[in-house]
Design a protein around this motif. Sequence first.
Motif, PDB file in Angstrom:
ATOM      1  N   TRP A 109      78.166  62.383  18.858  1.00  0.00           N
ATOM      2  CA  TRP A 109      76.980  61.943  18.103  1.00  0.00           C
ATOM      3  C   TRP A 109      75.827  61.587  19.022  1.00  0.00           C
ATOM      4  O   TRP A 109      74.661  61.872  18.728  1.00  0.00           O
ATOM      5  CB  TRP A 109      77.354  60.776  17.174  1.00  0.00           C
TER       6      TRP A 109
ATOM      7  N   HIS B 264      74.426  64.876  20.059  1.00  0.00           N
ATOM      8  CA  HIS B 264      73.700  65.533  18.961  1.00  0.00           C
ATOM      9  C   HIS B 264      72.320  64.899  18.759  1.00  0.00           C
ATOM     10  O   HIS B 264      71.299  65.598  18.684  1.00  0.00           O
ATOM     11  CB  HIS B 264      74.526  65.440  17.677  1.00  0.00           C
TER      12      HIS B 264
ATOM     13  N   GLN C   6      68.643  66.603  19.403  1.00  0.00           N
ATOM     14  CA  GLN C   6      67.646  66.651  18.327  1.00  0.00           C
ATOM     15  C   GLN C   6      66.322  66.026  18.782  1.00  0.00           C
ATOM     16  O   GLN C   6      65.249  66.538  18.502  1.00  0.00           O
ATOM     17  CB  GLN C   6      68.169  65.896  17.098  1.00  0.00           C
TER      18      GLN C   6
ATOM     19  N   HIS D 273      62.937  68.043  18.700  1.00  0.00           N
ATOM     20  CA  HIS D 273      61.917  67.746  17.687  1.00  0.00           C
ATOM     21  C   HIS D 273      60.937  66.656  18.123  1.00  0.00           C
ATOM     22  O   HIS D 273      59.940  66.419  17.444  1.00  0.00           O
ATOM     23  CB  HIS D 273      62.582  67.312  16.382  1.00  0.00           C
TER      24      HIS D 273
ATOM     25  N   LEU E  51      80.632  60.908   8.636  1.00  0.00           N
ATOM     26  CA  LEU E  51      80.199  61.916   7.661  1.00  0.00           C
ATOM     27  C   LEU E  51      78.925  62.647   8.069  1.00  0.00           C
ATOM     28  O   LEU E  51      78.624  63.704   7.528  1.00  0.00           O
ATOM     29  CB  LEU E  51      79.957  61.240   6.304  1.00  0.00           C
ATOM     30  N   GLY E  52      78.170  62.055   8.974  1.00  0.00           N
ATOM     31  CA  GLY E  52      76.890  62.643   9.362  1.00  0.00           C
ATOM     32  C   GLY E  52      76.006  61.538   9.894  1.00  0.00           C
ATOM     33  O   GLY E  52      76.443  60.394  10.028  1.00  0.00           O
ATOM     34  N   ALA E  53      74.757  61.911  10.219  1.00  0.00           N
ATOM     35  CA  ALA E  53      73.771  60.895  10.594  1.00  0.00           C
ATOM     36  C   ALA E  53      72.834  60.708   9.405  1.00  0.00           C
ATOM     37  O   ALA E  53      72.793  61.546   8.497  1.00  0.00           O
ATOM     38  CB  ALA E  53      72.998  61.319  11.828  1.00  0.00           C
ATOM     39  N   ARG E  54      72.095  59.623   9.395  1.00  0.00           N
ATOM     40  CA  ARG E  54      71.240  59.327   8.250  1.00  0.00           C
ATOM     41  C   ARG E  54      70.003  58.580   8.750  1.00  0.00           C
ATOM     42  O   ARG E  54      70.108  57.614   9.504  1.00  0.00           O
ATOM     43  CB  ARG E  54      72.028  58.464   7.270  1.00  0.00           C
ATOM     44  N   LEU E  55      68.828  59.076   8.326  1.00  0.00           N
ATOM     45  CA  LEU E  55      67.578  58.386   8.654  1.00  0.00           C
ATOM     46  C   LEU E  55      67.435  57.196   7.717  1.00  0.00           C
ATOM     47  O   LEU E  55      67.551  57.346   6.501  1.00  0.00           O
ATOM     48  CB  LEU E  55      66.390  59.337   8.486  1.00  0.00           C
TER      49      LEU E  55
ATOM     50  N   ARG F 279      62.024  63.366   8.655  1.00  0.00           N
ATOM     51  CA  ARG F 279      62.762  64.081   7.605  1.00  0.00           C
ATOM     52  C   ARG F 279      62.493  65.588   7.679  1.00  0.00           C
ATOM     53  O   ARG F 279      63.193  66.380   7.058  1.00  0.00           O
ATOM     54  CB  ARG F 279      62.417  63.525   6.219  1.00  0.00           C
TER      55      ARG F 279
ATOM     56  N   GLY G 181      62.893  68.634   9.850  1.00  0.00           N
ATOM     57  CA  GLY G 181      63.417  69.275  11.058  1.00  0.00           C
ATOM     58  C   GLY G 181      64.673  68.665  11.648  1.00  0.00           C
ATOM     59  O   GLY G 181      65.505  69.392  12.177  1.00  0.00           O
ATOM     60  N   TRP G 182      64.809  67.363  11.594  1.00  0.00           N
ATOM     61  CA  TRP G 182      65.989  66.749  12.217  1.00  0.00           C
ATOM     62  C   TRP G 182      67.259  67.142  11.455  1.00  0.00           C
ATOM     63  O   TRP G 182      67.319  67.059  10.227  1.00  0.00           O
ATOM     64  CB  TRP G 182      65.855  65.225  12.242  1.00  0.00           C
ATOM     65  N   GLU G 183      68.257  67.558  12.191  1.00  0.00           N
ATOM     66  CA  GLU G 183      69.539  67.990  11.630  1.00  0.00           C
ATOM     67  C   GLU G 183      70.498  66.797  11.635  1.00  0.00           C
ATOM     68  O   GLU G 183      70.768  66.220  12.685  1.00  0.00           O
ATOM     69  CB  GLU G 183      70.101  69.144  12.474  1.00  0.00           C
ATOM     70  N   MET G 184      70.988  66.442  10.472  1.00  0.00           N
ATOM     71  CA  MET G 184      71.806  65.226  10.341  1.00  0.00           C
ATOM     72  C   MET G 184      73.313  65.478  10.456  1.00  0.00           C
ATOM     73  O   MET G 184      74.100  64.542  10.457  1.00  0.00           O
ATOM     74  CB  MET G 184      71.508  64.540   8.988  1.00  0.00           C
ATOM     75  N   GLN G 185      73.712  66.748  10.538  1.00  0.00           N
ATOM     76  CA  GLN G 185      75.138  67.052  10.702  1.00  0.00           C
ATOM     77  C   GLN G 185      75.362  67.646  12.094  1.00  0.00           C
ATOM     78  O   GLN G 185      74.474  68.284  12.668  1.00  0.00           O
ATOM     79  CB  GLN G 185      75.610  68.064   9.655  1.00  0.00           C
ATOM     80  N   LEU G 186      76.560  67.453  12.614  1.00  0.00           N
ATOM     81  CA  LEU G 186      76.932  68.113  13.865  1.00  0.00           C
ATOM     82  C   LEU G 186      76.936  69.622  13.640  1.00  0.00           C
ATOM     83  O   LEU G 186      77.091  70.078  12.499  1.00  0.00           O
ATOM     84  CB  LEU G 186      78.343  67.668  14.290  1.00  0.00           C
TER      85      LEU G 186
ATOM     86  N   GLN H 197      79.321  71.150  11.046  1.00  0.00           N
ATOM     87  CA  GLN H 197      79.857  70.125  10.143  1.00  0.00           C
ATOM     88  C   GLN H 197      79.197  70.236   8.764  1.00  0.00           C
ATOM     89  O   GLN H 197      77.973  70.259   8.667  1.00  0.00           O
ATOM     90  CB  GLN H 197      79.587  68.725  10.724  1.00  0.00           C
TER      91      GLN H 197
ATOM     92  N   PRO I 171      78.026  65.960   3.576  1.00  0.00           N
ATOM     93  CA  PRO I 171      78.869  65.325   2.558  1.00  0.00           C
ATOM     94  C   PRO I 171      78.300  65.615   1.178  1.00  0.00           C
ATOM     95  O   PRO I 171      77.086  65.628   1.002  1.00  0.00           O
ATOM     96  CB  PRO I 171      78.778  63.838   2.900  1.00  0.00           C
TER      97      PRO I 171
ATOM     98  N   ILE J 267      78.046  61.963  -1.591  1.00  0.00           N
ATOM     99  CA  ILE J 267      77.193  60.827  -1.201  1.00  0.00           C
ATOM    100  C   ILE J 267      75.748  61.156  -1.547  1.00  0.00           C
ATOM    101  O   ILE J 267      75.253  62.227  -1.209  1.00  0.00           O
ATOM    102  CB  ILE J 267      77.299  60.585   0.324  1.00  0.00           C
TER     103      ILE J 267
ATOM    104  N   ALA K 169      71.756  61.453  -1.435  1.00  0.00           N
ATOM    105  CA  ALA K 169      70.726  61.426  -0.398  1.00  0.00           C
ATOM    106  C   ALA K 169      69.994  60.093  -0.481  1.00  0.00           C
ATOM    107  O   ALA K 169      69.843  59.534  -1.572  1.00  0.00           O
ATOM    108  CB  ALA K 169      69.751  62.581  -0.603  1.00  0.00           C
TER     109      ALA K 169
END
Lengths: 284, 284
Positions: free
Chosen positions: A148, A151, A155, A159, A180-184, B252, B254-259, B262, B265, B268, B270
């Motif tokens: 993570w 990653h 990113q 960006h 599960l992922g990343a989250r802003l 929000r 451009g940024w990729e939130m999954q590996l 991956q 989810p 869940i 947004a």
Amino acid sequence: MPSKPLILISNDDGITAPGIATLVRVMRRIGEVVVVAPNSPQSGMGHAITIGHPLRLDASTIFEGIEAYECSGTPADCVKLAKHHVLKDRQPDLVVSGINHGSNSSVNVLYSGTMSAAIEAAIEGLPAIGFSLCDYGHSADFSHTEEWVEHVTRQALEHGIPAGTALNVNIPKKSDTPILGARLCRQARAKWQEEFDLRHDPHQRPYYWLIGSFVNLDEGDETDEWALAHNFVSIVPCQFDLTARAGLTQMRQGWEMQLPGQPAPTSIPAAHPVESEDYGVVNP
Amino acid sequence: MPSKPLILISNDDGITAPGIATLVRVMRRIGEVVVVAPNSPQSGMGHAITIGHPLRLDASTIFEGIEAYECSGTPADCVKLAKHHVLKDRQPDLVVSGINHGSNSSVNVLYSGTMSAAIEAAIEGLPAIGFSLCDYGHSADFSHTEEWVEHVTRQALEHGIPAGTALNVNIPKKSDTPILGARLCRQARAKWQEEFDLRHDPHQRPYYWLIGSFVNLDEGDETDEWALAHNFVSIVPCQFDLTARAGLTQMRQGWEMQLPGQPAPTSIPAAHPVESEDYGVVNP
């Protein structure tokens, strides 16, 4: 992104902490690394800087093949010394701090030496990220953070990071459930419910230990606390402009700006209203 | 406003500093005063708290007729100890910090122990103000600050302070020109242009003194720097929610939130977009 970005690493747990070793291991896969970190733990130092006494800075061989220095000052001191003395004309493409041993989510960001290093870099106009692991355990396992941290770092290099901000990245404690992922996110409204444990020393003089429990006052699913509770990596862009714009607008109603009986100045223009934020992107 | 408000006083220059004596003199004209302040200077401590060792708290007779305590900790520690141990069930109507010996305008707010006491109070849900005098001189004259400190304090008690904020109030150095008024401001964009003075100790080991010059990068007439330069008292409401909302919106894109590889989810939701600030007023 430069082919081999220059990455400056600092932290607040000190140069011998396991978290910074993990960070160095990840960052050397991505770029050229220079480390300037405190020579002793600085947790809870907030955005402290050293004014009243001089700083020591010594070369360290702790990370094989990596240019590293240990500093007697705070995390913010380390970033200042790194930029203006160690790196001089070399401009880092990214500043990373951590991986902190313990959460820096929500209001913890204010007490965090890890984030003060990142925010100090942001003030200097450098893209910066603070990483923290939400595990206070003595033998906290940092192994799951690596993918993570890599990653998020890639990113950020791709960006950019919003100008005037530093990212506060918190990673859930290792568990059987995968992340599960990343989250802003935005910073959750929360506080520490403090208590003080009163004890007496061998000379019967009282002293106090700070003990507290963290209370999340915020039910929003767009907060860092929500993300972490649901096994996401939380990412909060943090600004160092503390101006409460809505608060300013509110105060323009009713507050008297002159002393009783004092005339308002006539030749000075009224200040422009302050309403919007103005961000660019710091692209490496 | 209660007829006799309870006012908690702290600072970062320590309980023997001239600035806190001025603050006590003004506040006892307005309300009932309790002082909890560091027993030694804590300048540049930022929002540090004491975790790794215990705190001492001793009653002080330094201010005649005033309940006062000196504490071995930081300004933020003092506010925590005051609220949870000294005052316990007594809720202060206002927390004031200072008067700091030196400016806390613009980015200095981040390094400021004076403001960390005020912001700590704001986190606790208490209306709070940090006062600073823009004079670093050894024999700085605080006399002209009294009428402005009193005026701002009475305004805060009458109108309240926006919830989730603490006021950062800076007062120009004494001069022949009278102060023109107070001005609601945003924090100016500025930075310290740092340099390090390299010296050698008697054992020939190097050490570094931080020396820097303050650079205002902001020409706005709605900033605290503008106000102070034009002989106004500057008032900036400061929030402790550091979330850069415009930065969040930007990320929000451009940024990729999954590996890589991956899946996102599915069960869940947004996160809701975060765009507005939400303030009430803390009315004493």
